[in-house]
Enzyme design. Structure first.
Site, short mmCIF file in Angstrom:
data_model
loop_
_atom_site.label_atom_id
_atom_site.label_comp_id
_atom_site.label_asym_id
_atom_site.label_seq_id
_atom_site.Cartn_x
_atom_site.Cartn_y
_atom_site.Cartn_z
CG ASP A 44 -0.41 -0.05 2.52
OD1 ASP A 44 0.84 -0.11 2.61
OD2 ASP A 44 -1.17 -0.03 3.51
CB SER A 45 4.55 1.86 0.05
OG SER A 45 4.90 0.81 -0.82
CG ASP A 83 0.29 -4.13 1.99
OD1 ASP A 83 0.48 -5.06 2.78
OD2 ASP A 83 1.10 -3.20 1.82
CE LYS A 113 3.10 -6.07 3.73
NZ LYS A 113 2.65 -4.87 4.48
CD GLU A 115 0.33 -1.56 7.87
OE1 GLU A 115 0.02 -0.77 8.79
OE2 GLU A 115 0.83 -1.18 6.80
CD GLU A 183 7.75 -0.44 7.60
OE1 GLU A 183 6.75 -1.11 7.27
OE2 GLU A 183 7.99 0.69 7.14
#
Ligand code: KIV
Length: 259
Positions: A44-45, A83, A113, A115, A183
């Site tokens: 999602d970056s 993501d 993925k 978070e 991270e």
């Protein structure tokens, strides 16, 4: 043979490091895949590096789906992980299942993925895994919680915080995650987590002892305006592209373009 999630665990056991890079479109996906990357993350970056949003929080599931479809069309070998965007899974395990299902079904990615650690996220991971959806976890600095973190700062720097992150990683493994991204945490903590877990850890700004490493492709290619301290630029494409475009403009002015 295309890379599988089972191979990642075997590679951990064999001590064979795992390479992962982010990608956001067909062109980059074909290049990275043909260059031999193991895992491609539609991270999602992309919200920040390709869409110009100020954080990853603005990215929607539909936008992610559009990019994931383009990436998947360009990949033959790498394992493609996508993501789950902010607010596409936090509400409930059922919401997470609908979002993840859409990414697997309509884009054809192999895994998602998400978070965060435990207890809520671990329950969501278990719910997805039990329904056939492979999940990669992500702990430490989790950019979707940037406001809660108070910026993109290193996590796990106190004993209490370090222990919380270790517990979260363990809870994700217990819940059935096949790998976990660590991270921006101290190298010693990442090494500890890597030794404790049987699933692979993929580090970003987390030292050299993780089972694999991931970076944002725009950072390693020198395409971003700004780079985090742990992102090593391997080239400066921004400079090369600028020089090429200047040359093209000059050639147009001089009527020097190919006929
Ligand atoms: O979205 C992303 O680029 C990521 C990496 C930082 C792991 O999640």
């Amino acid at each position: 043979m295309a890379v599988t999630i089972h191979q990642l665990r075997q590679w951990k056991q064999q001590g064979r490091p795992i390479s992962m890079l982010t990608t956001w479109d067909y062109a980059f996906a074909t290049i990275l895949d043909q260059a031999g990357i193991d895992v491609l993350l539609v991270g999602d970056s992309l919200a920040m590096v390709t869409l110009g949003y100020t954080t990853t929080l603005s990215l929607t599931l539909d936008e992610m789906l559009y990019h994931a479809q383009a990436v998947q069309r360009g990949v033959k070998q790498a394992l493609v992980v996508c993501d789950l965007p902010f607010m596409s899974y936090q509400e409930s395990p059922q919401q997470a299942l609908r979002s993840a299902g859409k990414l697997l079904q309509s884009a054809g990615v192999a895994a998602v993925k998400l978070e965060g650690g435990y207890p809520d996220m671990a329950a969501t991971v278990r719910y997805l895994v039990d329904r056939g959806i492979p999940v990669m976890g992500h702990v430490g600095l989790t950019p979707q919680s940037v406001h809660q973190h108070g910026g993109y700062r290193r996590q796990g720097t106190t004993e209490v915080d370090a222990d919380r992150i270790l517990q979260e990683a363990m809870a994700l493994e217990q819940a059935g995650a096949f790998a976990v991204v660590l991270e921006h945490i101290p190298a010693v903590l990442a090494a500890d987590i890597t030794q404790t877990l049987t699933i692979p850890t993929i580090g970003i700004g987390a030292g050299l002892d993780c089972d694999g490493q991931v970076l944002v492709t725009a950072d390693i290619l020198g395409l971003s305006d700004w780079q985090p301290p742990f992102a090593k630029p391997y080239t400066n494409l921004r400079q090369s592209i600028t020089a090429a475009v200047h040359q093209f403009c000059t050639d147009v002015q001089n009527r020097n373009v190919p006929k």
